[in-house]
Write a protein that holds these residues in place. Sequence first.
Motif, PDB file in Angstrom:
ATOM      1  N   SER A  11      -2.476  18.342 -48.864  1.00 34.97           N
ATOM      2  CA  SER A  11      -3.649  17.557 -48.501  1.00 34.97           C
ATOM      3  C   SER A  11      -3.968  17.799 -47.035  1.00 34.97           C
ATOM      4  CB  SER A  11      -3.403  16.064 -48.738  1.00 34.97           C
ATOM      5  OG  SER A  11      -4.562  15.307 -48.410  1.00 34.97           O
ATOM      6  N   PHE A  71      -2.765  12.795 -43.802  1.00 34.00           N
ATOM      7  CA  PHE A  71      -1.696  11.902 -44.219  1.00 34.00           C
ATOM      8  C   PHE A  71      -1.485  10.836 -43.155  1.00 34.00           C
ATOM      9  CE2 PHE A  71      -0.801  16.144 -45.788  1.00 34.00           C
ATOM     10  CZ  PHE A  71      -0.433  15.949 -47.110  1.00 34.00           C
ATOM     11  N   THR A 105       0.311  13.665 -40.035  1.00 29.03           N
ATOM     12  CA  THR A 105       0.864  14.826 -40.745  1.00 29.03           C
ATOM     13  C   THR A 105       2.115  14.412 -41.500  1.00 29.03           C
ATOM     14  OG1 THR A 105       1.757  17.061 -40.507  1.00 29.03           O
ATOM     15  CG2 THR A 105       2.166  15.543 -38.686  1.00 29.03           C
ATOM     16  N   ASN A 106       2.311  15.022 -42.664  1.00 30.82           N
ATOM     17  CA  ASN A 106       3.534  14.764 -43.428  1.00 30.82           C
ATOM     18  C   ASN A 106       4.613  15.794 -43.119  1.00 30.82           C
ATOM     19  OD1 ASN A 106       2.410  17.001 -44.683  1.00 30.82           O
ATOM     20  ND2 ASN A 106       2.984  16.348 -46.748  1.00 30.82           N
ATOM     21  N   ARG A 146       5.623   7.950 -37.571  1.00 31.89           N
ATOM     22  CA  ARG A 146       4.906   6.832 -38.183  1.00 31.89           C
ATOM     23  C   ARG A 146       4.126   6.072 -37.097  1.00 31.89           C
ATOM     24  NH1 ARG A 146       9.529   2.230 -39.653  1.00 31.89           N
ATOM     25  NH2 ARG A 146      10.427   2.122 -37.534  1.00 31.89           N
ATOM     26  N   SER A 171       1.842   9.493 -41.478  1.00 32.69           N
ATOM     27  CA  SER A 171       3.262   9.854 -41.440  1.00 32.69           C
ATOM     28  C   SER A 171       4.152   8.632 -41.645  1.00 32.69           C
ATOM     29  CB  SER A 171       3.593  10.511 -40.101  1.00 32.69           C
ATOM     30  OG  SER A 171       4.973  10.809 -40.025  1.00 32.69           O
ATOM     31  N   ASP A 172       5.304   8.855 -42.276  1.00 34.93           N
ATOM     32  CA  ASP A 172       6.308   7.803 -42.425  1.00 34.93           C
ATOM     33  C   ASP A 172       7.631   8.202 -41.756  1.00 34.93           C
ATOM     34  OD1 ASP A 172       7.169   9.772 -44.127  1.00 34.93           O
ATOM     35  OD2 ASP A 172       7.224   8.516 -45.927  1.00 34.93           O
ATOM     36  N   HIS A 193      -3.050  21.663 -41.525  1.00 28.88           N
ATOM     37  CA  HIS A 193      -2.874  21.388 -42.947  1.00 28.88           C
ATOM     38  C   HIS A 193      -3.715  22.339 -43.791  1.00 28.88           C
ATOM     39  CE1 HIS A 193      -1.627  16.954 -42.013  1.00 28.88           C
ATOM     40  NE2 HIS A 193      -0.659  17.820 -41.773  1.00 28.88           N
TER      41      HIS A 193
END
Length: 230
Positions: free
Chosen positions: A116, A119, A187-188, A194, A121-122, A107
């Motif tokens: 950022s 994170f 991480t996004n 998730r 994750s979703d 990142h």
Amino acid sequence: MDKKCSFAELSSEFLGSMFLVMAAVSSMILFTLVLESPKSIAVLANAIAVAFVLCALIEMFGTVSGAHFNPVVTMVMMLEKKVGVFKSIFFVMFQIAGGITGTVLSHLMFLNEVGSLFFVSDIVRSDYIYFAEIIGAFILVLAILLLVKAKSNKISIIVGLLVGGQLLSTSSTMFANPQVTIARMFTNSAAGIRPIDGLIFIAMQIIGALLAYAVFKFVFSNKPYEMEKR
């Protein structure tokens, strides 16, 4: 801690895990966010990056710590009595810490794109994909056990190629590694997962590794053979 568990061994597991995760996460950020490549190209690039980097890491750290970089590999090596219980615990701790550090550093390298350093994750990875983690962990662990038994001098190349190939041929893109799964929870990027799915992935990875160990013990461990040297 095992008396033979040195700082060099723990450092090797930390650094190897860190760079392995960086290869997985950074390549996805680079190709999806920076180069704006199609997802298919990003997955191909990810497989190549991970395969190449893993091959180099095993060559670098194999003679120091065994180059596990993976808690389920450490687990089966403990079952094989190649590492002790306390050493295994510390290996896993340093692997997880290294993996999370790798995500943060990825990142940092692409901070303008991701925004950022950290994170949750979703990204959803569920259903039939769970089964792929059993398959991925099974073939990885079985390959390592057989290669170690045969005293192969090509472990780095074979494992690197195997992981790269499985990244392209499993529905989960073969995490097959609990510390990588944990790192990818934070991480996004497209590499993320998730946490609830990640925990199930880890359970599937352990199942796959134990199945591989059972097959190795019952089918291969008592078969004397030597790998042909070429």
